[in-house]
Design a protein around this motif. Sequence first.
Motif, PDB file in Angstrom:
ATOM      1  N   LEU A   1      -6.219  -3.450 -27.994  1.00  0.00           N
ATOM      2  CA  LEU A   1      -7.290  -2.801 -28.052  1.00  0.00           C
ATOM      3  C   LEU A   1      -7.652  -2.300 -29.112  1.00  0.00           C
ATOM      4  CD1 LEU A   1      -5.988  -0.898 -24.558  1.00  0.00           C
ATOM      5  CD2 LEU A   1      -7.889  -3.084 -24.843  1.00  0.00           C
TER       6      LEU A   1
ATOM      7  N   THR B   1     -10.222  -2.343 -35.228  1.00  0.00           N
ATOM      8  CA  THR B   1     -10.418  -3.544 -34.555  1.00  0.00           C
ATOM      9  C   THR B   1      -8.922  -5.023 -33.760  1.00  0.00           C
ATOM     10  OG1 THR B   1     -11.049  -4.840 -35.122  1.00  0.00           O
ATOM     11  CG2 THR B   1     -12.566  -3.552 -34.616  1.00  0.00           C
TER      12      THR B   1
ATOM     13  N   GLU C   1     -16.388   4.703 -19.988  1.00  0.00           N
ATOM     14  CA  GLU C   1     -17.528   3.721 -20.614  1.00  0.00           C
ATOM     15  C   GLU C   1     -18.381   3.568 -21.075  1.00  0.00           C
ATOM     16  OE1 GLU C   1     -19.067   1.810 -17.171  1.00  0.00           O
ATOM     17  OE2 GLU C   1     -17.979   1.287 -16.878  1.00  0.00           O
TER      18      GLU C   1
ATOM     19  N   ALA D   1     -18.385  -5.033 -29.718  1.00  0.00           N
ATOM     20  CA  ALA D   1     -18.066  -5.104 -28.480  1.00  0.00           C
ATOM     21  C   ALA D   1     -19.727  -5.938 -28.198  1.00  0.00           C
ATOM     22  CB  ALA D   1     -18.093  -3.934 -27.910  1.00  0.00           C
TER      23      ALA D   1
ATOM     24  N   ASP E   1     -19.836  -6.709 -24.905  1.00  0.00           N
ATOM     25  CA  ASP E   1     -19.673  -5.792 -22.931  1.00  0.00           C
ATOM     26  C   ASP E   1     -20.028  -4.593 -23.273  1.00  0.00           C
ATOM     27  OD1 ASP E   1     -18.780  -9.198 -23.264  1.00  0.00           O
ATOM     28  OD2 ASP E   1     -20.428  -8.619 -22.296  1.00  0.00           O
TER      29      ASP E   1
ATOM     30  N   HIS F   1     -17.233  -1.701 -21.969  1.00  0.00           N
ATOM     31  CA  HIS F   1     -16.540  -1.512 -22.460  1.00  0.00           C
ATOM     32  C   HIS F   1     -15.402  -0.173 -22.097  1.00  0.00           C
ATOM     33  CE1 HIS F   1     -17.132  -0.828 -26.172  1.00  0.00           C
ATOM     34  NE2 HIS F   1     -16.508  -0.656 -26.879  1.00  0.00           N
ATOM     35  N   GLN F   2     -14.343  -0.011 -21.964  1.00  0.00           N
ATOM     36  CA  GLN F   2     -14.082   1.513 -21.576  1.00  0.00           C
ATOM     37  C   GLN F   2     -12.885   1.750 -22.512  1.00  0.00           C
ATOM     38  OE1 GLN F   2     -13.412  -1.507 -19.283  1.00  0.00           O
ATOM     39  NE2 GLN F   2     -14.815  -1.144 -18.327  1.00  0.00           N
ATOM     40  N   THR F   3     -13.529   3.389 -22.388  1.00  0.00           N
ATOM     41  CA  THR F   3     -12.609   4.157 -23.661  1.00  0.00           C
ATOM     42  C   THR F   3     -11.756   5.237 -22.911  1.00  0.00           C
ATOM     43  OG1 THR F   3     -14.003   4.215 -25.403  1.00  0.00           O
ATOM     44  CG2 THR F   3     -11.963   5.879 -25.912  1.00  0.00           C
TER      45      THR F   3
ATOM     46  N   SER G   1      -9.472   1.269 -26.610  1.00  0.00           N
ATOM     47  CA  SER G   1     -10.625   1.107 -26.557  1.00  0.00           C
ATOM     48  C   SER G   1     -11.401  -0.068 -26.366  1.00  0.00           C
ATOM     49  CB  SER G   1     -11.874   1.697 -27.269  1.00  0.00           C
ATOM     50  OG  SER G   1     -12.903   1.148 -26.604  1.00  0.00           O
ATOM     51  N   GLY G   2     -11.686  -0.951 -25.047  1.00  0.00           N
ATOM     52  CA  GLY G   2     -11.917  -2.260 -24.594  1.00  0.00           C
ATOM     53  C   GLY G   2     -11.834  -2.383 -23.286  1.00  0.00           C
ATOM     54  N   TRP G   3     -11.384  -3.800 -22.973  1.00  0.00           N
ATOM     55  CA  TRP G   3     -11.546  -3.346 -21.656  1.00  0.00           C
ATOM     56  C   TRP G   3      -9.954  -3.108 -20.687  1.00  0.00           C
ATOM     57  CZ3 TRP G   3     -14.018  -4.302 -17.393  1.00  0.00           C
ATOM     58  CH2 TRP G   3     -13.901  -4.833 -16.461  1.00  0.00           C
TER      59      TRP G   3
END
Length: 295
Positions: free
Chosen positions: A146, A165, A235, A244, A246, A248-250, A266-268
Amino acid sequence: MDQADRRGSTLENSAENAVVLLLITHLKMDQVGNGSMIRDAKAEMATKSPAQSNKSISDGFIVLQALASSDRPMGGRELARMLDMETTRVNRLLKTLASMDILQQTAQRKYEPGSGMHVLAAQSLHASSLLRHSMDALETLTSTGLIVALGVLWRDQVAYLYHRTPGMSAGDALGRIGSRPATMTGVGMALLAATTDEEIISLYAGRDIPGYPEGPEALMQRINAIRAQNYAYVEVQPDTLGKASDIHQTIATTLGTPTTAALALSGWIPEPSTEELMKLLRGCKEVIEGNMGGG
């Protein structure tokens, strides 16, 4: 002073150095309305100024921040309009900063960051032990696949000291992106939740709140939920962080006592995954705070 107090004081001083570093090294701010944000900062600075404050220093800092946040050289008249300041005063401040090599003039007699600003950035990086004591611990989080982030709060903005990243080197993660509205990031929401209701309401009084068009009531509802669960789960909308494409969430947790910074992944991140990931974040937090307490 006990160890917890020393650790909190050290973290606080390091975060202050880090904010200076980010302000003078981010030469472009990836958001619209930069002039409006600077004017808001100017107004807030005025309300918080001590009785014996030095207006030349505060105005000089505002002018310096405006240029550091610009993606192009600017002239005195343009800066004065943007900052709602007297042109004569802005020109005098610009000439003073240029005489110190903090700024430099272009062939078109506009101003841009000079060598002195980059020296200050290097000195601030050296002085800030927050990053120095965080790097190894942050490295352990890269195994999650992530985005790994470390940020501080400055008024209504998050400044990222570290934003890495998957596949990126640690060096490339340092100061690679500009500031972001605090209400649009997990780091920012975690840090806002660590402040008082009065500070949050005062910060956004009479202003649009990014991500919360319904107003301060909606923001405070989310803040209270973060306080109840003791971490932020946010989100993030497309294109607000990294590359990113789309939503995604943190997830984010704060550092220090008092709070001075925040860590995030952070990511999916589906909600059922947050418990295990929060264990990793809290473990990283403990290591960093332990490092800071050890000097």
